[in-house]
Design a protein around this motif. Structure first.
Motif, mmCIF file in Angstrom:
data_model
loop_
_atom_site.group_PDB
_atom_site.id
_atom_site.type_symbol
_atom_site.label_atom_id
_atom_site.label_comp_id
_atom_site.label_asym_id
_atom_site.label_seq_id
_atom_site.Cartn_x
_atom_site.Cartn_y
_atom_site.Cartn_z
ATOM 1 N N MET A 11 -9.250 -5.781 -0.153
ATOM 2 C CA MET A 11 -8.305 -5.666 -0.932
ATOM 3 C C MET A 11 -6.901 -5.821 -0.526
ATOM 4 S SD MET A 11 -9.174 -2.848 -4.076
ATOM 5 C CE MET A 11 -9.637 -1.759 -2.662
ATOM 6 N N LEU A 12 -5.944 -6.505 -1.182
ATOM 7 C CA LEU A 12 -4.662 -6.578 -0.593
ATOM 8 C C LEU A 12 -3.762 -6.055 -1.728
ATOM 9 C CD1 LEU A 12 -4.324 -10.225 0.834
ATOM 10 C CD2 LEU A 12 -4.370 -8.010 2.325
ATOM 11 N N THR A 13 -3.123 -4.959 -1.661
ATOM 12 C CA THR A 13 -2.237 -4.449 -2.564
ATOM 13 C C THR A 13 -0.912 -4.658 -2.447
ATOM 14 O OG1 THR A 13 -2.255 -2.189 -1.364
ATOM 15 C CG2 THR A 13 -3.875 -2.584 -3.134
ATOM 16 N N SER A 14 0.062 -4.456 -3.375
ATOM 17 C CA SER A 14 1.615 -4.680 -3.207
ATOM 18 C C SER A 14 2.128 -4.139 -4.484
ATOM 19 C CB SER A 14 2.093 -6.186 -2.973
ATOM 20 O OG SER A 14 1.595 -6.790 -4.021
ATOM 21 N N ALA A 15 3.409 -3.519 -4.148
ATOM 22 C CA ALA A 15 4.136 -2.950 -5.386
ATOM 23 C C ALA A 15 4.848 -4.298 -5.833
ATOM 24 C CB ALA A 15 5.032 -1.901 -4.742
ATOM 25 N N LEU A 73 1.759 1.366 -13.481
ATOM 26 C CA LEU A 73 0.546 0.782 -13.859
ATOM 27 C C LEU A 73 -0.380 0.038 -12.970
ATOM 28 C CD1 LEU A 73 -1.027 -0.184 -16.540
ATOM 29 C CD2 LEU A 73 0.126 -2.282 -16.547
ATOM 30 N N LYS A 74 -1.633 0.316 -12.740
ATOM 31 C CA LYS A 74 -2.318 -0.089 -11.739
ATOM 32 C C LYS A 74 -3.188 -1.425 -12.514
ATOM 33 C CE LYS A 74 -4.611 3.489 -10.991
ATOM 34 N NZ LYS A 74 -5.858 4.465 -10.530
ATOM 35 N N VAL A 75 -2.729 -2.654 -11.771
ATOM 36 C CA VAL A 75 -2.976 -3.917 -12.103
ATOM 37 C C VAL A 75 -4.006 -4.665 -11.314
ATOM 38 C CG1 VAL A 75 -2.353 -6.161 -13.230
ATOM 39 C CG2 VAL A 75 -0.859 -4.224 -13.549
ATOM 40 N N GLY A 76 -5.079 -5.059 -11.749
ATOM 41 C CA GLY A 76 -5.964 -6.161 -11.026
ATOM 42 C C GLY A 76 -5.458 -7.573 -11.162
ATOM 43 N N THR A 115 4.576 -1.872 -11.890
ATOM 44 C CA THR A 115 2.970 -2.204 -11.697
ATOM 45 C C THR A 115 2.772 -2.002 -10.119
ATOM 46 O OG1 THR A 115 3.217 -4.603 -11.370
ATOM 47 C CG2 THR A 115 3.292 -3.714 -13.596
ATOM 48 N N ASN A 116 1.467 -1.792 -9.756
ATOM 49 C CA ASN A 116 0.886 -1.921 -8.454
ATOM 50 C C ASN A 116 -0.421 -2.844 -8.481
ATOM 51 O OD1 ASN A 116 -1.038 -0.896 -6.205
ATOM 52 N ND2 ASN A 116 0.973 0.111 -5.610
ATOM 53 N N LEU A 117 -0.175 -3.972 -7.821
ATOM 54 C CA LEU A 117 -1.215 -4.984 -7.839
ATOM 55 C C LEU A 117 -2.264 -4.751 -6.935
ATOM 56 C CD1 LEU A 117 -1.868 -7.958 -9.067
ATOM 57 C CD2 LEU A 117 -0.881 -8.695 -7.013
ATOM 58 N N THR A 118 -3.560 -4.929 -7.347
ATOM 59 C CA THR A 118 -4.807 -4.994 -6.246
ATOM 60 C C THR A 118 -5.150 -6.062 -6.562
ATOM 61 O OG1 THR A 118 -5.304 -2.657 -6.542
ATOM 62 C CG2 THR A 118 -7.095 -4.138 -5.953
ATOM 63 N N ASN A 119 -5.286 -7.057 -5.415
ATOM 64 C CA ASN A 119 -5.896 -8.573 -5.684
ATOM 65 C C ASN A 119 -7.415 -8.483 -6.083
ATOM 66 O OD1 ASN A 119 -3.717 -9.944 -4.978
ATOM 67 N ND2 ASN A 119 -4.022 -9.856 -2.836
ATOM 68 N N VAL A 120 -7.733 -9.335 -7.001
ATOM 69 C CA VAL A 120 -9.017 -9.255 -7.430
ATOM 70 C C VAL A 120 -9.537 -10.596 -7.287
ATOM 71 C CG1 VAL A 120 -8.882 -7.400 -8.851
ATOM 72 C CG2 VAL A 120 -8.649 -9.689 -10.047
#
Length: 306
Positions: A11-15, A73-76, A115-120
């Motif tokens: 996963m790559l996450t970014s705010a 909000l945690k977003v995929g 939001t906080n994005l998790t790459n899916v």
């Protein structure tokens, strides 16, 4: 679709919020699409105008109340889908139809578009929802009966269809029947692989995890065609002059917002929010400033919410 353990998911996450983040450009991703002047600012204004949900809609113990208390909000999602969710390396913002909707939902719940994005990928979405690594998935996520066994879907919020992308100088592939004995790429875990097998059984299918990998295989001549949702392919073509999308679609792909199966209250809440933004014209404004910058014609009617 094979189950994927969370520990095995890269996963790559970014705010992501209304302000710029420190997200880095994804290697190999499409170049950021040029848009009509003021489009990004228009989306910011649309989000700023979103009124937070009434407190009565977020009772104590509800999923929405827990997200509001957390403040994010945690977003995929993705950073590589032009028109839907693409990282602009000059601003650090992730922009597009899905990205804007996820920020609008965050604003509705929290009072700010945090939001906080998790790459899916198509193959990892269910695992991330099941393990509560994300609260929601906004990622051109087609609703299917099989997926509904493990995911709660809010919506659908958009209707797309599968199409074919080829190199700009390829005139040999003009329809599904021309895919016979051709190498066709698509994303693993997507509905496209199933449809290709049914409607073009003689095609040689190769699967990749991401849109970027599929696009590169096409551009490099390792594949004759790329089959996926028309909107995603149109985004590719808008940033890559050496590929084109053939006209027409050959399936219906209703996009839903993926939610955890064990949070039925959140599905009811998100569906209520979708009905609100469709009724007050917000959905149409987001479409006009994202997909509408490349897709000709009037604003489409959103599909009926289940």
């Amino acid at each position: 679709m094979a189950a994927v353990a969370l520990v095995a998911v890269p996963m790559l996450t970014s705010a992501c919020s209304g302000s710029a983040s420190s997200a880095a450009k994804v290697p190999g991703a499409p170049a950021f699409a040029s848009r009509a002047a003021g489009t990004s600012n228009s989306i910011d204004r649309i989000i700023a105008a979103e009124e937070p949900a009434d407190a009565s809609l977020m009772s104590a113990g509800s999923t929405a109340a827990a997200i509001k208390a957390r403040g994010t909000l945690k977003v995929g999602g993705t950073q590589t889908a032009a028109l839907f969710s693409l990282l602009d390396p000059t601003t650090g913002k992730i922009e597009g139809f899905d990205a804007a909707l996820s920020k609008l939902l965050a604003k509705y719940i929290i009072g700010k578009p945090q939001t906080n994005l998790t790459n899916v990928t198509s193959a990892t979405r269910e695992a991330l929802l099941k393990n509560h690594a994300v609260d929601s998935v906004f990622a051109t996520y087609t609703v299917t009966p099989e997926r509904e066994k493990v995911v709660n879907f809010a919506g659908p919020y958009y209707m797309d269809g599968l199409s074919i992308e080829v190199k700009s100088n390829n005139d040999a592939v003009r329809s599904l029947k021309d895919l016979a004995e051709k190498t066709v790429v698509t994303q693993s875990g997507s509905t496209a692989a199933v449809v290709i097998k049914e409607q073009a059984p003689k095609a040689k299918i190769q699967l990749f995890d991401t849109n970027t990998e599929c696009l590169q295989a096409l551009k490099q001549g390792r594949a004759d065609a790329y089959v996926l949702d028309q909107g995603i392919l149109a985004g590719d073509a808008s940033t890559n002059s050496d590929v084109k999308v053939l006209p027409g679609t050959f399936s219906q792909e209703p996009y839903g917002i993926g939610l955890p199966l064990d949070k039925p209250d959140f599905k009811k809440f998100v569906n209520g929010w979708l009905r609100k933004i469709e009724a007050d014209g917000t959905w149409a404004k987001v479409w006009e400033n994202t997909l509408g910058t490349q897709v000709p014609g009037a604003v489409p009617a959103p599909p009926k919410i289940d």
